[in-house]
Design a protein around this motif. Structure first.
Motif, PDB file in Angstrom:
ATOM      1  N   GLU A  54       0.809  -1.222   0.000  1.00 37.21           N
ATOM      2  CA  GLU A  54       0.000   0.000   0.000  1.00 37.21           C
ATOM      3  C   GLU A  54       0.844   1.275   0.000  1.00 37.21           C
ATOM      4  O   GLU A  54       0.422   2.294  -0.538  1.00 37.21           O
ATOM      5  CB  GLU A  54      -0.976  -0.009   1.177  1.00 37.21           C
ATOM      6  N   VAL A  55       2.038   1.224   0.596  1.00 36.01           N
ATOM      7  CA  VAL A  55       2.936   2.382   0.485  1.00 36.01           C
ATOM      8  C   VAL A  55       3.316   2.592  -0.980  1.00 36.01           C
ATOM      9  O   VAL A  55       3.261   3.715  -1.491  1.00 36.01           O
ATOM     10  CB  VAL A  55       4.206   2.198   1.356  1.00 36.01           C
ATOM     11  N   LEU A  56       3.692   1.523  -1.651  1.00 31.07           N
ATOM     12  CA  LEU A  56       4.042   1.634  -3.074  1.00 31.07           C
ATOM     13  C   LEU A  56       2.876   2.188  -3.889  1.00 31.07           C
ATOM     14  O   LEU A  56       3.060   3.067  -4.742  1.00 31.07           O
ATOM     15  CB  LEU A  56       4.466   0.265  -3.623  1.00 31.07           C
ATOM     16  N   LYS A  57       1.685   1.672  -3.616  1.00 32.64           N
ATOM     17  CA  LYS A  57       0.502   2.150  -4.342  1.00 32.64           C
ATOM     18  C   LYS A  57       0.282   3.642  -4.119  1.00 32.64           C
ATOM     19  O   LYS A  57      -0.062   4.378  -5.049  1.00 32.64           O
ATOM     20  CB  LYS A  57      -0.755   1.392  -3.889  1.00 32.64           C
ATOM     21  N   SER A  58       0.476   4.098  -2.894  1.00 36.91           N
ATOM     22  CA  SER A  58       0.218   5.504  -2.582  1.00 36.91           C
ATOM     23  C   SER A  58       1.190   6.427  -3.309  1.00 36.91           C
ATOM     24  O   SER A  58       0.896   7.601  -3.523  1.00 36.91           O
ATOM     25  CB  SER A  58       0.283   5.745  -1.070  1.00 36.91           C
ATOM     26  N   TYR A  59       2.347   5.889  -3.711  1.00 44.81           N
ATOM     27  CA  TYR A  59       3.328   6.670  -4.474  1.00 44.81           C
ATOM     28  C   TYR A  59       3.296   6.329  -5.967  1.00 44.81           C
ATOM     29  O   TYR A  59       4.205   6.678  -6.716  1.00 44.81           O
ATOM     30  CB  TYR A  59       4.733   6.441  -3.917  1.00 44.81           C
ATOM     31  N   ASN A  60       2.232   5.609  -6.375  1.00 43.40           N
ATOM     32  CA  ASN A  60       2.035   5.245  -7.785  1.00 43.40           C
ATOM     33  C   ASN A  60       3.200   4.444  -8.365  1.00 43.40           C
ATOM     34  O   ASN A  60       3.627   4.656  -9.505  1.00 43.40           O
ATOM     35  CB  ASN A  60       1.793   6.501  -8.636  1.00 43.40           C
ATOM     36  N   ILE A  61       3.709   3.505  -7.561  1.00 43.83           N
ATOM     37  CA  ILE A  61       4.802   2.636  -7.978  1.00 43.83           C
ATOM     38  C   ILE A  61       4.231   1.284  -8.403  1.00 43.83           C
ATOM     39  O   ILE A  61       3.288   0.773  -7.793  1.00 43.83           O
ATOM     40  CB  ILE A  61       5.812   2.436  -6.831  1.00 43.83           C
ATOM     41  N   LYS A 278      -0.174  12.795  -0.920  1.00 42.22           N
ATOM     42  CA  LYS A 278      -0.435  11.406  -1.294  1.00 42.22           C
ATOM     43  C   LYS A 278      -1.710  10.952  -0.598  1.00 42.22           C
ATOM     44  O   LYS A 278      -2.073  11.454   0.462  1.00 42.22           O
ATOM     45  CB  LYS A 278       0.724  10.500  -0.863  1.00 42.22           C
ATOM     46  N   ASP A 279      -2.391   9.983  -1.217  1.00 42.90           N
ATOM     47  CA  ASP A 279      -3.597   9.429  -0.601  1.00 42.90           C
ATOM     48  C   ASP A 279      -3.179   8.399   0.450  1.00 42.90           C
ATOM     49  O   ASP A 279      -2.794   7.281   0.113  1.00 42.90           O
ATOM     50  CB  ASP A 279      -4.488   8.778  -1.661  1.00 42.90           C
ATOM     51  N   MET A 280      -3.244   8.783   1.699  1.00 40.92           N
ATOM     52  CA  MET A 280      -2.852   7.915   2.803  1.00 40.92           C
ATOM     53  C   MET A 280      -4.060   7.428   3.607  1.00 40.92           C
ATOM     54  O   MET A 280      -3.908   7.027   4.767  1.00 40.92           O
ATOM     55  CB  MET A 280      -1.870   8.664   3.710  1.00 40.92           C
ATOM     56  N   SER A 281      -5.228   7.466   3.008  1.00 38.93           N
ATOM     57  CA  SER A 281      -6.448   7.088   3.726  1.00 38.93           C
ATOM     58  C   SER A 281      -6.416   5.630   4.181  1.00 38.93           C
ATOM     59  O   SER A 281      -6.965   5.290   5.239  1.00 38.93           O
ATOM     60  CB  SER A 281      -7.685   7.342   2.865  1.00 38.93           C
ATOM     61  N   PHE A 282      -5.765   4.761   3.411  1.00 38.62           N
ATOM     62  CA  PHE A 282      -5.656   3.352   3.812  1.00 38.62           C
ATOM     63  C   PHE A 282      -5.013   3.247   5.187  1.00 38.62           C
ATOM     64  O   PHE A 282      -5.457   2.479   6.050  1.00 38.62           O
ATOM     65  CB  PHE A 282      -4.833   2.552   2.796  1.00 38.62           C
ATOM     66  N   PHE A 283      -3.954   4.024   5.403  1.00 32.52           N
ATOM     67  CA  PHE A 283      -3.179   3.900   6.640  1.00 32.52           C
ATOM     68  C   PHE A 283      -3.917   4.487   7.843  1.00 32.52           C
ATOM     69  O   PHE A 283      -3.806   3.962   8.953  1.00 32.52           O
ATOM     70  CB  PHE A 283      -1.805   4.539   6.450  1.00 32.52           C
ATOM     71  N   ALA A 284      -4.671   5.547   7.616  1.00 33.93           N
ATOM     72  CA  ALA A 284      -5.503   6.088   8.695  1.00 33.93           C
ATOM     73  C   ALA A 284      -6.554   5.046   9.100  1.00 33.93           C
ATOM     74  O   ALA A 284      -6.792   4.809  10.296  1.00 33.93           O
ATOM     75  CB  ALA A 284      -6.162   7.380   8.254  1.00 33.93           C
ATOM     76  N   GLN A 285      -7.167   4.400   8.108  1.00 34.31           N
ATOM     77  CA  GLN A 285      -8.172   3.378   8.399  1.00 34.31           C
ATOM     78  C   GLN A 285      -7.548   2.142   9.042  1.00 34.31           C
ATOM     79  O   GLN A 285      -8.155   1.506   9.912  1.00 34.31           O
ATOM     80  CB  GLN A 285      -8.910   2.987   7.118  1.00 34.31           C
TER      81      GLN A 285
END
Length: 295
Positions: A54-61, A278-285
């Motif tokens: 999910e970190v990679l996804k949030s940075y569009n990797i 960056k969209d970090m909503s996954f990590f907040a949830q």
């Protein structure tokens, strides 16, 4: 965002690749592969490699390029569980809802399966560096190695074991939780940050988020060991008290431990919220999920 669906998709991606990597033929020692596959395929939430993905996804990797590193993290975690469950350590008979590895394959093969998973993980890391030779690839692999070893998970496990049935300082209690549990979560987050070429400011917040999430996760585990449901958890409960483990409930009680859990959850959310572009909503949830989990 439905975090459970996201994690379910990530989990399938990781598990499919794990089984591909384990598609190996050994003529005279195939039992070790059976034992390794048994524990790797036993399920679990796969939180650590999901965090990496999910970190990679949030940075569009492109996740596929780095999927083997996610599998390395899961192999290291799984090896630690196999060894944790052994009679010489936690002496557990249930893990992820199934009999523990040594209950099925015996102590000797279980020990070797853990050794094999750890060694295979480093084989994959060397292959990854060889194929992706750049400084951030080296930093990512170094982070995983440091967090898994004597400066991290193993260091925490040692202090956990040698201090059973003893009263310890609050500093030592935090050391055990940070190293035994949080460090591999930090490795998952920070290694992905390196591979995504995150800037120094982001890296600091990723590291601090992972620390707080890891602390919350272990305190939650400690609480669930007392009040959790064995069927839902997929592992034995009441072991911490029986073995004289040093946990937050032991020193602070359930209610105060819940307050500390919530404090770490809120700190994790605050840290990840500092990454603005960056969209970090996954990590907040995810932090909220850890704070509220029942299994």
């Amino acid at each position: 965002m439905d975090i459970k669906n996201v994690m379910k998709a990530d989990k399938k991606l990781i598990e499919d690749r794990l089984m591909e990597l384990m598609n190996i033929n050994l003529t005279y020692s195939s039992k070790i592969l059976d034992s390794m596959r048994y524990s790797l395929s036993a399920g679990g939430k796969r939180i650590r490699p999901c965090i990496f993905v999910e970190v990679l996804k949030s940075y569009n990797i492109d996740v596929e390029k780095y999927l083997d590193v996610a599998c390395v993290i899961e192999m290291i975690h799984t090896y630690s569980l196999i060894h944790d469950d052994l009679p010489a350590m936690d002496n557990d008979t249930l893990r992820r809802g199934k009999p523990t590895n040594h209950m099925v394959y015996g102590d000797a093969i279980a020990i070797l399966a853990g050794d094999a998973l750890l060694n295979f993980a480093y084989e994959l890391l060397f292959k990854f560096i060889k194929n992706n030779f750049q400084i951030n690839s080296v930093k990512a692999c170094e982070e995983i190695s440091n967090c898994a070893g004597i400066y991290g998970m193993i260091g925490g496990q040692v202090s956990d074991i040698i201090n059973e049935n003893k009263d310890i300082s609050s500093g030592n209690l935090e050391y055990i939780h940070e190293n035994k549990t949080a460090k591999l979560i930090i490795a998952s987050m920070v290694s992905a940050g390196y591979l995504a070429n995150a800037d120094e400011n982001d890296m600091e917040h990723l590291r601090k988020y992972a620390y707080n999430l890891g602390m919350a996760f272990q305190i939650s585990d400690d609480i669930l060991d007392i009040i959790g449901n064995e069927k839902l958890l997929g592992k034995s409960v009441g072991k911490d008290v029986d073995e004289g483990k040093n946990t937050y409930p032991k020193y602070f009680g359930i209610e105060k431990s819940k307050e500390k859990l919530n404090g770490y959850v809120n700190s994790a959310i605050d840290e990840i919220s500092e990454i603005k572009d960056k969209d970090m909503s996954f990590f907040a949830q995810l932090a909220t999920y850890i704070g509220n989990r029942k299994y």
